[in-house]
Every structure is written in structure tokens, then in C-alpha cells.
Design a protein around this motif. Sequence first.
Motif, PDB file in Angstrom:
ATOM      1  N   THR A 234      47.786  45.209  36.228  1.00  0.00           N
ATOM      2  CA  THR A 234      47.918  46.436  35.430  1.00  0.00           C
ATOM      3  C   THR A 234      47.085  47.592  35.968  1.00  0.00           C
ATOM      4  OG1 THR A 234      46.132  45.817  33.896  1.00  0.00           O
ATOM      5  CG2 THR A 234      48.370  45.060  33.357  1.00  0.00           C
ATOM      6  N   LYS A 236      47.180  49.225  38.784  1.00  0.00           N
ATOM      7  CA  LYS A 236      47.968  50.291  39.414  1.00  0.00           C
ATOM      8  C   LYS A 236      48.635  51.169  38.362  1.00  0.00           C
ATOM      9  CE  LYS A 236      51.949  47.205  40.211  1.00  0.00           C
ATOM     10  NZ  LYS A 236      51.281  45.983  39.696  1.00  0.00           N
ATOM     11  N   THR A 237      49.076  50.564  37.260  1.00  0.00           N
ATOM     12  CA  THR A 237      49.689  51.336  36.183  1.00  0.00           C
ATOM     13  C   THR A 237      48.659  52.231  35.510  1.00  0.00           C
ATOM     14  OG1 THR A 237      51.257  49.540  35.825  1.00  0.00           O
ATOM     15  CG2 THR A 237      51.042  51.173  34.070  1.00  0.00           C
ATOM     16  N   THR A 238      47.470  51.696  35.289  1.00  0.00           N
ATOM     17  CA  THR A 238      46.395  52.488  34.696  1.00  0.00           C
ATOM     18  C   THR A 238      46.036  53.663  35.588  1.00  0.00           C
ATOM     19  OG1 THR A 238      45.502  50.537  33.559  1.00  0.00           O
ATOM     20  CG2 THR A 238      44.014  52.418  33.857  1.00  0.00           C
ATOM     21  N   ARG A 240      47.958  55.127  37.902  1.00  0.00           N
ATOM     22  CA  ARG A 240      49.049  56.106  37.916  1.00  0.00           C
ATOM     23  C   ARG A 240      49.044  56.948  36.644  1.00  0.00           C
ATOM     24  NH1 ARG A 240      53.019  51.462  40.168  1.00  0.00           N
ATOM     25  NH2 ARG A 240      52.760  51.855  42.417  1.00  0.00           N
ATOM     26  N   GLY A 241      48.779  56.314  35.508  1.00  0.00           N
ATOM     27  CA  GLY A 241      48.720  57.051  34.257  1.00  0.00           C
ATOM     28  C   GLY A 241      47.575  58.049  34.248  1.00  0.00           C
TER      29      GLY A 241
END
Length: 290
Positions: A234, A236-238, A240-241
Amino acid sequence: MCDEITAADNDRHLAEAGVSRRQFGAMSGAAGLVMMLPAPADARPVAGRDVAITTPDGDADAYFVAPRTGKSPGVLIWPDIMGLRPAFRQMADRLAQSGYAVLVVNQFYRSTRSPFLKPGESFDQPDVRARIMPFVQALGTDGTVRDATAFVAFLDQQPQVDARRGIGVTGYCMGGPIAFRTAAARADRIRAVGSFHGGGLVTEKPDSPHLLIPTTKADYLIAIAANDDDKAPTDKTTLRGAFDAAKRPAEVEVYAGTMHGWCPPDSRVYDAAQAEKAWARLLVLLGKAL
């Protein structure tokens, strides 16, 4: 002092550096074995020298290299936990050949001069690991910020550096989060950040590196090792956000098939093809942002 360090101490200090025990093992190749990197097709003649940089905590040994003629944008390199060594000098030379004035530092100068590993020594050896952990502890988050300020100031003072242009900063392994902190500490100067298999970019701490993104003015390249992504899918998602929310341009990519530590040419998990891809993306970032 090294004999007094316990396994729990090791794990805690590794965590502070953004490195897991498994990642540490992946970087345990023998020091001194370096793959030769190809020079750029249009390589410029460069000149390098060892330098001493005065910081609030003492004199840091470092290596500075730049094209022989003209002024160039500055780039600061934070090495991985193996420190300033021939592999990173070679990487600095190659970046200078591409048109940048490059400073690669010994982040552990408070404790030792570089290089501090001898041929045949590796991080999976308990005595070597115990020797290095106090170096990490002596650095600390506040120390990295003081150092970042001094190192960026040094670059701006060099006649080879074009101080009218932004500065780039790159970090490998533990250098990844330090690069983020550099961008925040010197938001007035840092315009590009490259993190390569950076450890601990996203944590639950109130000073997690990813929380600093809104305070920076840089474009980012985040190159993630595949096995690091497996462990923390997770992150990478954090990231990017966080970049989207801060409206900071960022390229966040997991590099297929890679292991933590794949970029430096002396790593036993060095992946030449993927390291070259990451290097090419770094040149694009620097060319666009500086």
C-alpha cells in the motif's frame, strides 16, 4: 561499544534508517566488488576531488565531481547504508559526465571516515552489523536536516555550480527518506528528488517522510524494489495520493523483478537492466526539473 549492541538494538536502528532485516541481508555482498558502468554517449570531461564540508556537527568527508568547463546544476547524492564508497563515486562521475555538478557524501562522518567496509566484509556478518548500527544512531533525523542544509550550501558555493538553477537530490535505501527531508529543509533550492529502493518513505510516525511532500517544491521519481512492494503493497498508493494532494509531479513505479538494493553496481542483487532504466528516468527528471 559494539559488543553491547543487542539484536533488538540492531532492529530498532535499522527501522530508524528505513531498512528491514530482510532488506539488510539483500545488501550483504562483499564490499569492493564494483561493476563498471557505461559512460554516457556524449560524456563530458569531468574533474573530481575529495572535499571536507563544515557542518554544525563536524567536518564531513565527501566527493565532488563536475564537468571541467562551464556551470552545471547541482545534485546531492545520499548513499545507502553501505556509505560513500567506489560504487557511489563511479555513479557520481557518470552523472557529472551527463552535465551535473555532483556531491556524494559520507552520511556517517560523525562516526567514521569513508569507506568503512573492507573487501570481504558484509552486512550479514554480526560484527560488521554491530559496528555500523552506532553510525546510524549517531546520524538521526535532526542530524540529516542539519547536514542537508550544509551540503546544499556547499554546492551553491562551488564555481562549477549554476546557483540560478534548482538542485536535485537522490537517495538510495536509507538515503531515500533523507532525500525527502532534504527537499523539505531546503525547499527554496531543491527541485528534483529521486528515491531508489528507499526504505521507510511511508511510516506511521508524525514525521514520516511522505508527510513532508506538501512542504516541498520538487518533482519526484520513486523507484521501488519489487520485494519491498511485496512487503508493503500500500505504500505506493499512499505516496501517489500524497503527491496528488500536494500537486507535486511524481513518477512512482515498482521495478519488476528487482530486490532491495538493485541500483548500486556493487550490490549482490544488482539488476543491470532495471538499474539502467532507473538511471534513464533520473536523467529525464533532472533534465526537466533543474
